[in-house]
Design a protein around this motif. Sequence first.
Motif, PDB file in Angstrom:
ATOM      1  N   LYS A 192      -6.668  -2.099   1.941  1.00  0.00           N
ATOM      2  CA  LYS A 192      -5.866  -2.256   0.721  1.00  0.00           C
ATOM      3  C   LYS A 192      -4.385  -2.379   1.040  1.00  0.00           C
ATOM      4  CE  LYS A 192      -8.974  -0.158  -2.576  1.00  0.00           C
ATOM      5  NZ  LYS A 192      -9.204   0.937  -3.519  1.00  0.00           N
ATOM      6  N   VAL A 193      -3.730  -3.230   0.247  1.00  0.00           N
ATOM      7  CA  VAL A 193      -2.299  -3.464   0.391  1.00  0.00           C
ATOM      8  C   VAL A 193      -1.610  -3.174  -0.939  1.00  0.00           C
ATOM      9  CG1 VAL A 193      -2.530  -5.156   2.254  1.00  0.00           C
ATOM     10  CG2 VAL A 193      -2.589  -5.928  -0.119  1.00  0.00           C
ATOM     11  N   ASP A 194      -0.295  -3.196  -0.915  1.00  0.00           N
ATOM     12  CA  ASP A 194       0.542  -2.871  -2.066  1.00  0.00           C
ATOM     13  C   ASP A 194       0.600  -4.051  -3.042  1.00  0.00           C
ATOM     14  OD1 ASP A 194       2.272  -1.456  -3.682  1.00  0.00           O
ATOM     15  OD2 ASP A 194       4.003  -1.699  -2.368  1.00  0.00           O
ATOM     16  N   ARG A 195      -0.552  -4.492  -3.479  1.00  0.00           N
ATOM     17  CA  ARG A 195      -0.769  -5.701  -4.275  1.00  0.00           C
ATOM     18  C   ARG A 195       0.012  -5.750  -5.586  1.00  0.00           C
ATOM     19  NH1 ARG A 195      -4.890  -8.808  -3.496  1.00  0.00           N
ATOM     20  NH2 ARG A 195      -5.919  -7.262  -2.215  1.00  0.00           N
ATOM     21  N   GLU A 196       0.278  -4.610  -6.223  1.00  0.00           N
ATOM     22  CA  GLU A 196       0.931  -4.570  -7.539  1.00  0.00           C
ATOM     23  C   GLU A 196       2.449  -4.454  -7.464  1.00  0.00           C
ATOM     24  OE1 GLU A 196      -0.758  -5.132 -10.312  1.00  0.00           O
ATOM     25  OE2 GLU A 196      -2.600  -5.257  -9.118  1.00  0.00           O
ATOM     26  N   ARG A 232       4.110  -7.061  -1.113  1.00  0.00           N
ATOM     27  CA  ARG A 232       2.729  -7.014  -1.573  1.00  0.00           C
ATOM     28  C   ARG A 232       1.682  -7.019  -0.461  1.00  0.00           C
ATOM     29  NH1 ARG A 232       3.184 -10.894  -6.879  1.00  0.00           N
ATOM     30  NH2 ARG A 232       4.509  -9.444  -8.051  1.00  0.00           N
ATOM     31  N   LYS A 233       2.089  -7.314   0.757  1.00  0.00           N
ATOM     32  CA  LYS A 233       1.132  -7.330   1.871  1.00  0.00           C
ATOM     33  C   LYS A 233       1.224  -6.086   2.741  1.00  0.00           C
ATOM     34  CE  LYS A 233       0.518 -12.246   1.952  1.00  0.00           C
ATOM     35  NZ  LYS A 233       0.430 -13.463   2.729  1.00  0.00           N
ATOM     36  N   ARG A 234       2.121  -5.157   2.407  1.00  0.00           N
ATOM     37  CA  ARG A 234       2.226  -3.958   3.233  1.00  0.00           C
ATOM     38  C   ARG A 234       1.025  -3.045   2.943  1.00  0.00           C
ATOM     39  NH1 ARG A 234       7.351  -0.545   0.747  1.00  0.00           N
ATOM     40  NH2 ARG A 234       6.542  -0.415  -1.373  1.00  0.00           N
ATOM     41  N   PRO A 235       0.473  -2.429   3.989  1.00  0.00           N
ATOM     42  CA  PRO A 235      -0.710  -1.576   3.825  1.00  0.00           C
ATOM     43  C   PRO A 235      -0.417  -0.339   2.976  1.00  0.00           C
ATOM     44  CG  PRO A 235      -0.232  -1.994   6.146  1.00  0.00           C
ATOM     45  CD  PRO A 235       0.907  -2.539   5.358  1.00  0.00           C
ATOM     46  N   SER A 291       5.107   5.123   2.126  1.00  0.00           N
ATOM     47  CA  SER A 291       5.971   6.183   1.612  1.00  0.00           C
ATOM     48  C   SER A 291       6.084   6.023   0.097  1.00  0.00           C
ATOM     49  CB  SER A 291       7.353   6.086   2.255  1.00  0.00           C
ATOM     50  OG  SER A 291       8.193   7.090   1.767  1.00  0.00           O
ATOM     51  N   ILE A 292       5.851   7.123  -0.654  1.00  0.00           N
ATOM     52  CA  ILE A 292       5.851   7.014  -2.112  1.00  0.00           C
ATOM     53  C   ILE A 292       6.948   7.829  -2.797  1.00  0.00           C
ATOM     54  CG2 ILE A 292       3.423   6.364  -2.260  1.00  0.00           C
ATOM     55  CD1 ILE A 292       2.849   9.288  -3.090  1.00  0.00           C
ATOM     56  N   PRO A 341       1.588   2.919  -6.391  1.00  0.00           N
ATOM     57  CA  PRO A 341       1.068   1.622  -5.997  1.00  0.00           C
ATOM     58  C   PRO A 341      -0.053   1.113  -6.915  1.00  0.00           C
ATOM     59  CG  PRO A 341       0.404   3.284  -4.406  1.00  0.00           C
ATOM     60  CD  PRO A 341       1.348   3.936  -5.365  1.00  0.00           C
ATOM     61  N   ASP A 342      -0.635   1.987  -7.729  1.00  0.00           N
ATOM     62  CA  ASP A 342      -1.675   1.539  -8.670  1.00  0.00           C
ATOM     63  C   ASP A 342      -1.133   0.545  -9.689  1.00  0.00           C
ATOM     64  OD1 ASP A 342      -3.691   3.005  -7.501  1.00  0.00           O
ATOM     65  OD2 ASP A 342      -3.590   4.648  -8.949  1.00  0.00           O
TER      66      ASP A 342
END
Length: 81
Positions: A36-40, A47-50, A55-56, A75-76
């Motif tokens: 899964k990547v940071d799609r949203e 958006r392609k970072r895992p 870091s959130i 990231p959701d």
Amino acid sequence: MSNGKVTVRVSNCGSNLCARIVGLAEPISKIDGKPKVDRENPDKSKRKRPLMGLSILIGMKPDGEGKWKGAIYNPDDGKTY
């Protein structure tokens, strides 16, 4: 800390707090079969970072006795709160 969907490791970063995603209940995307990547993320360049290792917490600093000030990235939905 875990909610069954994601596990986050919270740690001290000097006098601040840091948090990274260290586990996912479903680490593989059903969309493409890849991790899964940071799609949203609203920033298309991110958006392609895992998601694993992401870091959130952003600028989480002490703000009085038992209080913190900063932001958290979700990231959701790609939003920062």
